[in-house]
Scaffold this motif. Structure first.
Motif, PDB file in Angstrom:
ATOM      1  N   GLY A  47      29.351 -17.619  -7.035  1.00  0.00           N
ATOM      2  CA  GLY A  47      30.439 -18.471  -6.605  1.00  0.00           C
ATOM      3  C   GLY A  47      30.857 -18.065  -5.207  1.00  0.00           C
ATOM      4  N   ALA A  48      32.133 -18.218  -4.905  1.00  0.00           N
ATOM      5  CA  ALA A  48      32.623 -17.885  -3.566  1.00  0.00           C
ATOM      6  C   ALA A  48      34.107 -17.558  -3.632  1.00  0.00           C
ATOM      7  CB  ALA A  48      32.379 -19.049  -2.619  1.00  0.00           C
ATOM      8  N   LEU A  49      34.583 -16.870  -2.615  1.00  0.00           N
ATOM      9  CA  LEU A  49      35.991 -16.549  -2.451  1.00  0.00           C
ATOM     10  C   LEU A  49      36.420 -16.998  -1.063  1.00  0.00           C
ATOM     11  CD1 LEU A  49      35.931 -12.828  -3.675  1.00  0.00           C
ATOM     12  CD2 LEU A  49      36.840 -14.783  -4.943  1.00  0.00           C
ATOM     13  N   THR A  50      37.654 -17.475  -0.955  1.00  0.00           N
ATOM     14  CA  THR A  50      38.224 -17.786   0.352  1.00  0.00           C
ATOM     15  C   THR A  50      39.736 -17.788   0.229  1.00  0.00           C
ATOM     16  OG1 THR A  50      38.008 -19.179   2.320  1.00  0.00           O
ATOM     17  CG2 THR A  50      38.315 -20.316   0.208  1.00  0.00           C
ATOM     18  N   MET A  51      40.396 -18.002   1.357  1.00  0.00           N
ATOM     19  CA  MET A  51      41.853 -18.071   1.363  1.00  0.00           C
ATOM     20  C   MET A  51      42.294 -19.322   2.101  1.00  0.00           C
ATOM     21  SD  MET A  51      42.905 -14.109   1.861  1.00  0.00           S
ATOM     22  CE  MET A  51      44.509 -14.336   1.105  1.00  0.00           C
ATOM     23  N   PHE A  52      43.338 -19.964   1.557  1.00  0.00           N
ATOM     24  CA  PHE A  52      43.939 -21.127   2.193  1.00  0.00           C
ATOM     25  C   PHE A  52      45.434 -20.889   2.324  1.00  0.00           C
ATOM     26  CE2 PHE A  52      40.254 -23.117   0.003  1.00  0.00           C
ATOM     27  CZ  PHE A  52      39.631 -23.685   1.101  1.00  0.00           C
ATOM     28  N   ASP A  53      46.022 -21.454   3.378  1.00  0.00           N
ATOM     29  CA  ASP A  53      47.464 -21.422   3.562  1.00  0.00           C
ATOM     30  C   ASP A  53      48.100 -22.449   2.628  1.00  0.00           C
ATOM     31  OD1 ASP A  53      49.861 -20.573   5.186  1.00  0.00           O
ATOM     32  OD2 ASP A  53      49.909 -22.729   5.561  1.00  0.00           O
ATOM     33  N   ASP A  54      49.363 -22.263   2.299  1.00  0.00           N
ATOM     34  CA  ASP A  54      50.013 -23.216   1.394  1.00  0.00           C
ATOM     35  C   ASP A  54      50.165 -24.601   2.016  1.00  0.00           C
ATOM     36  OD1 ASP A  54      52.077 -22.594   3.138  1.00  0.00           O
ATOM     37  OD2 ASP A  54      53.507 -22.075   1.573  1.00  0.00           O
ATOM     38  N   SER A  55      49.970 -24.717   3.336  1.00  0.00           N
ATOM     39  CA  SER A  55      50.039 -26.025   3.997  1.00  0.00           C
ATOM     40  C   SER A  55      48.671 -26.704   4.105  1.00  0.00           C
ATOM     41  CB  SER A  55      50.637 -25.877   5.404  1.00  0.00           C
ATOM     42  OG  SER A  55      49.765 -25.117   6.231  1.00  0.00           O
ATOM     43  N   ASP A  56      47.606 -26.009   3.725  1.00  0.00           N
ATOM     44  CA  ASP A  56      46.252 -26.559   3.822  1.00  0.00           C
ATOM     45  C   ASP A  56      45.948 -27.512   2.670  1.00  0.00           C
ATOM     46  OD1 ASP A  56      45.703 -24.980   6.071  1.00  0.00           O
ATOM     47  OD2 ASP A  56      44.828 -23.371   4.868  1.00  0.00           O
ATOM     48  N   ALA A  57      45.153 -28.525   2.971  1.00  0.00           N
ATOM     49  CA  ALA A  57      44.597 -29.370   1.910  1.00  0.00           C
ATOM     50  C   ALA A  57      43.391 -28.616   1.354  1.00  0.00           C
ATOM     51  CB  ALA A  57      44.182 -30.724   2.467  1.00  0.00           C
ATOM     52  N   VAL A  58      43.461 -28.206   0.115  1.00  0.00           N
ATOM     53  CA  VAL A  58      42.385 -27.414  -0.490  1.00  0.00           C
ATOM     54  C   VAL A  58      41.246 -28.353  -0.883  1.00  0.00           C
ATOM     55  CG1 VAL A  58      41.771 -25.871  -2.379  1.00  0.00           C
ATOM     56  CG2 VAL A  58      44.027 -25.696  -1.306  1.00  0.00           C
ATOM     57  N   PRO A  59      40.040 -28.082  -0.379  1.00  0.00           N
ATOM     58  CA  PRO A  59      38.891 -28.922  -0.727  1.00  0.00           C
ATOM     59  C   PRO A  59      38.599 -28.901  -2.234  1.00  0.00           C
ATOM     60  CG  PRO A  59      38.384 -27.507   1.147  1.00  0.00           C
ATOM     61  CD  PRO A  59      39.681 -27.034   0.581  1.00  0.00           C
ATOM     62  N   GLU A  60      38.032 -29.980  -2.709  1.00  0.00           N
ATOM     63  CA  GLU A  60      37.677 -30.091  -4.124  1.00  0.00           C
ATOM     64  C   GLU A  60      36.711 -28.968  -4.519  1.00  0.00           C
ATOM     65  OE1 GLU A  60      35.470 -33.303  -7.025  1.00  0.00           O
ATOM     66  OE2 GLU A  60      36.582 -34.039  -5.293  1.00  0.00           O
ATOM     67  N   GLY A  61      36.895 -28.468  -5.722  1.00  0.00           N
ATOM     68  CA  GLY A  61      36.004 -27.437  -6.245  1.00  0.00           C
ATOM     69  C   GLY A  61      36.556 -26.029  -6.138  1.00  0.00           C
ATOM     70  N   TRP A  62      37.605 -25.835  -5.345  1.00  0.00           N
ATOM     71  CA  TRP A  62      38.205 -24.514  -5.211  1.00  0.00           C
ATOM     72  C   TRP A  62      39.319 -24.364  -6.235  1.00  0.00           C
ATOM     73  CZ3 TRP A  62      36.081 -20.720  -2.480  1.00  0.00           C
ATOM     74  CH2 TRP A  62      35.183 -21.048  -1.468  1.00  0.00           C
ATOM     75  N   ILE A  63      39.388 -23.189  -6.888  1.00  0.00           N
ATOM     76  CA  ILE A  63      40.353 -22.904  -7.946  1.00  0.00           C
ATOM     77  C   ILE A  63      41.292 -21.800  -7.456  1.00  0.00           C
ATOM     78  CG2 ILE A  63      40.615 -22.086 -10.326  1.00  0.00           C
ATOM     79  CD1 ILE A  63      37.601 -22.975 -10.685  1.00  0.00           C
ATOM     80  N   LEU A  64      42.592 -22.016  -7.641  1.00  0.00           N
ATOM     81  CA  LEU A  64      43.574 -21.003  -7.269  1.00  0.00           C
ATOM     82  C   LEU A  64      43.403 -19.778  -8.170  1.00  0.00           C
ATOM     83  CD1 LEU A  64      46.110 -20.241  -5.600  1.00  0.00           C
ATOM     84  CD2 LEU A  64      47.469 -21.305  -7.419  1.00  0.00           C
ATOM     85  N   ALA A  65      43.212 -18.622  -7.546  1.00  0.00           N
ATOM     86  CA  ALA A  65      42.976 -17.390  -8.318  1.00  0.00           C
ATOM     87  C   ALA A  65      44.274 -16.777  -8.816  1.00  0.00           C
ATOM     88  CB  ALA A  65      42.213 -16.378  -7.472  1.00  0.00           C
TER      89      ALA A  65
END
Length: 96
Positions: A47-65
């Protein structure tokens, strides 16, 4: 590549993404709140790991850890430690 090396590489990728995004937001005069997201491993593929800001539109397929966010601009090492501590239980390593 051994599983711990693959996990370490994923953590480094997320760390770099988070640090870069935080720096960008700080330059814009905004205080970042970054969240760890992951993509599940499928079969042999990792799989993969990344970080998004709370103002970002999270791309489909990413799950909040975790609902716990980072609210400050940290060093690379601090990001990696924070990510690693939360990602150890995530289903991100494939069967290979």
């Amino acid at each position: 590549m051994k599983s711990w090396e693959r996990f370490s590489d994923m953590g480094t990728t997320a760390e770099e993404a988070g640090h870069e995004r935080a720096q960008q937001l700080v330059r814009e005069g905004r205080m970042p709140t970054l969240y760890l997201y992951y993509k599940k491993a499928e079969g042999d593929g990792d799989g993969a790991l990344t970080m998004f800001d709370d103002s970002d539109a999270v791309p489909e397929g990413w799950i909040l850890a975790t609902g716990e966010g980072l609210r400050c601009n940290l060093s690379y090492g601090q990001y990696w430690s924070w990510i690693r501590a939360r990602a150890l239980v995530l289903p991100v390593l494939g069967a290979n």
